[in-house]
Design an enzyme around this catalytic site. Structure first.
Site, PDB file in Angstrom:
ATOM      1  N   THR A 152       0.139 -10.145   2.977  1.00 52.96           N
ATOM      2  CA  THR A 152      -0.896 -10.110   4.021  1.00 52.96           C
ATOM      3  C   THR A 152      -2.234  -9.841   3.324  1.00 52.96           C
ATOM      4  OG1 THR A 152      -0.323  -7.798   4.462  1.00 52.96           O
ATOM      5  CG2 THR A 152       0.604  -9.464   5.924  1.00 52.96           C
ATOM      6  N   LYS A 178       6.059  -6.749  -0.183  1.00 47.54           N
ATOM      7  CA  LYS A 178       4.657  -6.820   0.213  1.00 47.54           C
ATOM      8  C   LYS A 178       4.288  -5.462   0.816  1.00 47.54           C
ATOM      9  CE  LYS A 178       2.904  -7.307   3.659  1.00 47.54           C
ATOM     10  NZ  LYS A 178       2.322  -6.455   4.762  1.00 47.54           N
ATOM     11  N   THR A 189       4.452   0.529   5.679  1.00 46.66           N
ATOM     12  CA  THR A 189       4.371  -0.821   6.242  1.00 46.66           C
ATOM     13  C   THR A 189       4.609  -1.769   5.149  1.00 46.66           C
ATOM     14  OG1 THR A 189       2.729  -0.300   7.783  1.00 46.66           O
ATOM     15  CG2 THR A 189       3.051  -2.594   7.346  1.00 46.66           C
ATOM     16  N   GLU A 275      -4.459  -1.327   0.247  1.00 47.43           N
ATOM     17  CA  GLU A 275      -5.710  -1.945   0.710  1.00 47.43           C
ATOM     18  C   GLU A 275      -6.918  -1.239   0.098  1.00 47.43           C
ATOM     19  OE1 GLU A 275      -4.519  -3.987   4.967  1.00 47.43           O
ATOM     20  OE2 GLU A 275      -5.160  -1.916   4.944  1.00 47.43           O
ATOM     21  N   ASN A 401     -10.256  -2.972   6.842  1.00 52.57           N
ATOM     22  CA  ASN A 401      -9.662  -2.571   8.110  1.00 52.57           C
ATOM     23  C   ASN A 401     -10.654  -2.467   9.251  1.00 52.57           C
ATOM     24  OD1 ASN A 401      -6.776  -2.236   7.623  1.00 52.57           O
ATOM     25  ND2 ASN A 401      -7.540  -0.932   5.978  1.00 52.57           N
TER      26      ASN A 401
END
Lengths: 406, 406
Positions: A152, A178, A189, A275, A401
């Site tokens: 993602t 991932k 996640t 991220e 985000n």
């Protein structure tokens, strides 16, 4: 023979092929968004799932499909989580049926998973349309394509495999994963799919996977958010020809060590590629009352926003580490804590007996400026030790985000 | 007479003076770093503290000083937390002795608190040197100076007071607070000092403070980090002349309502002024099994990094709200959740029965772009309701905390 890294990821083990394509869930036609992993023979299979009370539809479907401990394929889409959206289970079932038809297997032998935005209906039609071509593209070189298709906001595909010895045979175990956002202990996640040619019963496989996830994936935190979609699944083809592992013993231990090597590597890759992350941060706690206490302390440090921003700024503010240990909710003696920072640039002790030490700021800055930094916390409360993995908190985390959906 | 806001903060109530000065703990000579609040008469007193296992030295000293439920002064420094540093308790005691000498009271009647960097020894000498001038500066207009002196990365001083009726008399209750970073439920990294001229026993005051903190300060989260230094203390001079409140009854209820009004206002101010915050975010949960369940759900949403960055980006990604409810660790039925966003720009429903709704993106963006945004979660599980307060997560949070010490 020690455990040896080898190339090939999820297709390294005998009996597995994979592929990844763009099916249209994502707008960008250059980004693969559908992955398929297929086994040439029936496999034992096991999976662990998110502990979030809100569970994505594919998890419910996969849970049912794995009740018999068997599977032959894994179908994964990115770009849509198929969570909290109308018709989710039916869309997941349609995906399984399409994969089964293309592969000539039963729909109940398909593991299905999704990752991406929550709350938007999954376009099952796009998946159905893409499956014939996806199945035709399956190959022993397709592991990297599958790894790309499940990404993602990941910046790099996560692929790893090892060779090991079990029951007098050479076996292989490899996987893809991932991560990136909504990453927190209790599955994070993340999606991770592992294949092996070792022969192992479904029950022993489930036990090994649970044990391995506890010290690998469940020790990662990127942002404290436990996703609705986490899944870690393993398929075992048995083609290595070792006597089937059915319970505790040296063969089980050898298998678990290989599984830990792959899951541990993939878990650190997920943390490293969180991220916006600029570095991998590992917190190791030694000398806690027991392993669970050590793990809770290490995860509390790794999850702290103030520790994470400090790591981004390479500012050795040891009080934030002590503070995060203090609210972990487990007992320890603050006056017995020693803390050091360590990296390729050296090691610097910053706290002894719970009190901050004077230290060379320039040296500390150098230690914290490396791409991999360890926070070493030593207690005198017992023999418990554990590691937790995370990353720093950067401007880019906020940027990514603040407007994820666009 | 309803509760009425009035000016004056911590010096609004009869019997209290305050002042703030620069004593030299902070390098910037323009930034006040030492605050004193003094009572002209003996007061009943109560306090609640951080639940972090690692506690700053002044908390231990204040805990001892308040064992008799009495105090006459509050001394607070910013710029240094006096936590995890050698000689912390002795430095806190020296501060109390210096304040006591300047005021002509007993050192045991001084409440002492600190906020700032952890792990650096507190320069008690600077505090001792400053106290004669600080005591001389005490005045009924000094509440704002004290509020400034306790600020760290706060952008605005937090001051509030109300007038209310109790036992046939008009009483006053006011306070000051500081927040900004290390702010999380279970006291948050915050200091708050409240004074009142209501007459209330030490035991009833402690009960009221604990009850009030539970629904105000303990419902804030800025960054998930519970500080080592949190303290919320109240002094009651009794000069309003009401019959002393000693336990449950209408007078206790009137007092608690006034305390909640002041603590609630200050708590929201702390959330609004969280490090790097651009907006106040309130999550209200209705229809949970009970109040505690509602509070856990609301705090989980408010604390989520993904919800916070989404609020910064004004991106109505409802899946992140559902996801954060799902990992709150309390029972509810995901299929019974309705969610709306609300602000001065209107209200927009984005989820019904646990499923995301199609909605007007431009309108949602407008609603989320306001300076105060509410997330309204309605369940069908019972009568439990609660609010939690937080803020968004911005680039500036990372900037502020990437290099806090410099």
């Amino acid at each position: 023979m020690p455990i040896q890294p080898i190339p090939g990821g999820v297709t390294a083990a005998r009996g597995f092929t994979a592929a990844g394509v763009h099916c249209g869930i994502r707008k960008n036609a250059d980004k693969k968004d559908l992955a398929l992993i297929a086994a040439s023979v029936p496999c034992t299979a096991a999976a662990v799932y998110t502990q979030n009370l809100v569970k994505a539809a594919p998890l419910a479907v996969t849970l049912r499909h794995l009740q018999n401990g068997a599977a032959r394929a894994v179908l994964v889409n990115s770009g849509n989580a198929n969570a909290c959206a109308p018709g989710g289970e039916e869309a997941a079932l349609r995906s399984c049926r399409a994969a089964a038809q293309a592969l000539g297997i039963a729909p109940e032998d398909v593991i299905v998973a999704s990752t991406g935005v929550i709350g938007v209906p999954l376009p099952a039609g796009a998946i159905e349309s893409a499956l014939p071509a996806l199945a035709a593209a399956l190959s022993a070189d397709g592991g990297d394509g599958a790894a790309e298709a499940i990404m993602t906001t990941d910046l790099t595909p996560k692929v790893y495999a090892v060779r090991f010895e079990v029951g007098g045979q050479t076996a292989t175990l490899g996987g893809i994963a991932k991560g990136s956002g909504m990453i927190h202990p209790n599955m994070a996640t993340m999606l991770s799919f592992v294949t092996t040619d070792a022969a192992i019963s479904a029950a022993a496989l489930q036990t090994a996977l649970r044990e391995s996830a506890r010290t690998t994936y469940n020790r990662i935190s990127v942002d404290g958010d436990t996703s609705t979609n986490d899944m870690n699944a393993v398929l075992a083809s048995g083609l290595a020809g070792n006597p089937e592992i059915t319970g505790p013993g040296p063969d089980y231990d050898a298998f678990l060590a290989a599984l830990n090597a792959v899951n541990g590597y993939l878990a650190r890759q997920i943390a490293r590629d969180g991220e916006g992350a600029t570095k991998l941060v590992t917190c190791r706690v030694d000398g806690a009352r027991d392993e669970e206490t050590a793990a809770r302390l290490a995860r509390s440090v790794i999850a702290s926003s103030l520790v994470k921003t400090m790591m981004f700024g390479a500012d050795a503010n040891v009080g934030r580490v002590l503070c995060a240990m203090g609210y972990a909710g487990v007992p320890f003696e603050p006056a017995e804590v020693d803390i050091a920072f360590s990296s390729a640039a050296g090691r610097i002790q910053v706290c002894a007996g719970g009190l901050g030490l004077a230290f060379d700021e320039a040296r500390a800055k150098a230690v914290l400026s490396e791409g991999e930094v360890d926070i070493l916390c030593t207690l005198r409360g017992g023999g418990g030790r554990a590691e937790a993995f995370g990353c720093d908190l950067s401007y880019d985390y906020v940027k990514i985000n603040g407007d994820y959906r666009s």
